[in-house]
Design an enzyme around this catalytic site. Structure first.
Site, PDB file in Angstrom:
ATOM      1  N   MET A  65       1.112  -0.975  -0.217  1.00 36.46           N
ATOM      2  CA  MET A  65       0.016  -0.011  -0.078  1.00 36.46           C
ATOM      3  C   MET A  65       0.945   1.246  -0.094  1.00 36.46           C
ATOM      4  O   MET A  65       1.498   1.452   0.826  1.00 36.46           O
ATOM      5  CB  MET A  65      -0.932  -0.039   1.208  1.00 36.46           C
ATOM      6  CG  MET A  65      -1.790  -1.170   1.267  1.00 36.46           C
ATOM      7  SD  MET A  65      -3.084  -1.332   2.586  1.00 36.46           S
ATOM      8  CE  MET A  65      -2.781   0.183   3.392  1.00 36.46           C
ATOM      9  N   THR A  66       1.179   1.700  -1.108  1.00 32.39           N
ATOM     10  CA  THR A  66       2.194   2.859  -1.359  1.00 32.39           C
ATOM     11  C   THR A  66       1.533   4.064  -0.667  1.00 32.39           C
ATOM     12  O   THR A  66       2.737   4.747  -0.064  1.00 32.39           O
ATOM     13  CB  THR A  66       2.522   3.298  -2.745  1.00 32.39           C
ATOM     14  OG1 THR A  66       1.292   3.685  -3.368  1.00 32.39           O
ATOM     15  CG2 THR A  66       3.054   2.087  -3.563  1.00 32.39           C
ATOM     16  N   CYS A  67       0.586   4.454  -0.469  1.00 34.63           N
ATOM     17  CA  CYS A  67       0.142   5.537   0.424  1.00 34.63           C
ATOM     18  C   CYS A  67       0.451   5.624   1.836  1.00 34.63           C
ATOM     19  O   CYS A  67       0.616   6.371   2.692  1.00 34.63           O
ATOM     20  CB  CYS A  67      -1.369   6.106   0.221  1.00 34.63           C
ATOM     21  SG  CYS A  67      -2.423   4.588   0.692  1.00 34.63           S
ATOM     22  N   ALA A  68       0.823   4.349   2.233  1.00 39.33           N
ATOM     23  CA  ALA A  68       1.014   3.946   3.661  1.00 39.33           C
ATOM     24  C   ALA A  68       2.301   3.636   3.900  1.00 39.33           C
ATOM     25  O   ALA A  68       2.797   3.185   5.193  1.00 39.33           O
ATOM     26  CB  ALA A  68      -0.036   3.065   4.388  1.00 39.33           C
ATOM     27  N   ASN A  69       3.223   3.280   2.868  1.00 42.34           N
ATOM     28  CA  ASN A  69       4.502   2.644   2.895  1.00 42.34           C
ATOM     29  C   ASN A  69       4.558   1.044   3.731  1.00 42.34           C
ATOM     30  O   ASN A  69       4.935   1.037   4.697  1.00 42.34           O
ATOM     31  CB  ASN A  69       5.263   3.488   3.778  1.00 42.34           C
ATOM     32  CG  ASN A  69       5.668   4.857   2.884  1.00 42.34           C
ATOM     33  OD1 ASN A  69       5.619   4.889   1.749  1.00 42.34           O
ATOM     34  ND2 ASN A  69       5.780   5.917   3.807  1.00 42.34           N
TER      35      ASN A  69
END
Length: 100
Positions: A65-69
């Protein structure tokens, strides 16, 4: 867990290009902020990706989940499987956005 130890070992062995691809896979950006991993907001989080029967963890690729690393890492049976699956996900997952 052992897969997290293997992940750290693999990350330490990465060359410059592979590190950039890994960071892009995890965060959507090929570079770290000034100050490195400790300055990432939100911080990099690694969680176990559960396997659904009849599949085993070795049947799954890691996902993010790139937005949350946020890295979802299966509990691979060996360091070799982790490296193989993560390398494939990093290389093939560039510039793609999928729900997982």
């Amino acid at each position: 867990s052992l897969p997290v130890v293997w992940l750290v070992k693999y990350m330490a062995s990465m060359g410059r290009l592979e590190r950039r691809l890994f960071m892009r896979f995890i965060t959507g950006s090929p570079t770290l902020p000034a100050g490195g991993l400790r300055r990432m907001k939100p911080r990099l989080t690694v969680v176990r990706k559960e396997a659904e029967s009849p599949l085993t963890p070795d049947d799954y690729l890691p996902s993010v989940m790139t937005c949350a690393n946020y890295l979802k890492l299966p509990e691979y049976s060996s360091e070799e499987n982790l490296r193989k699956q993560l390398k494939f996900a990093i290389q093939e997952g560039q510039l793609s956005f999928l729900l997982s």
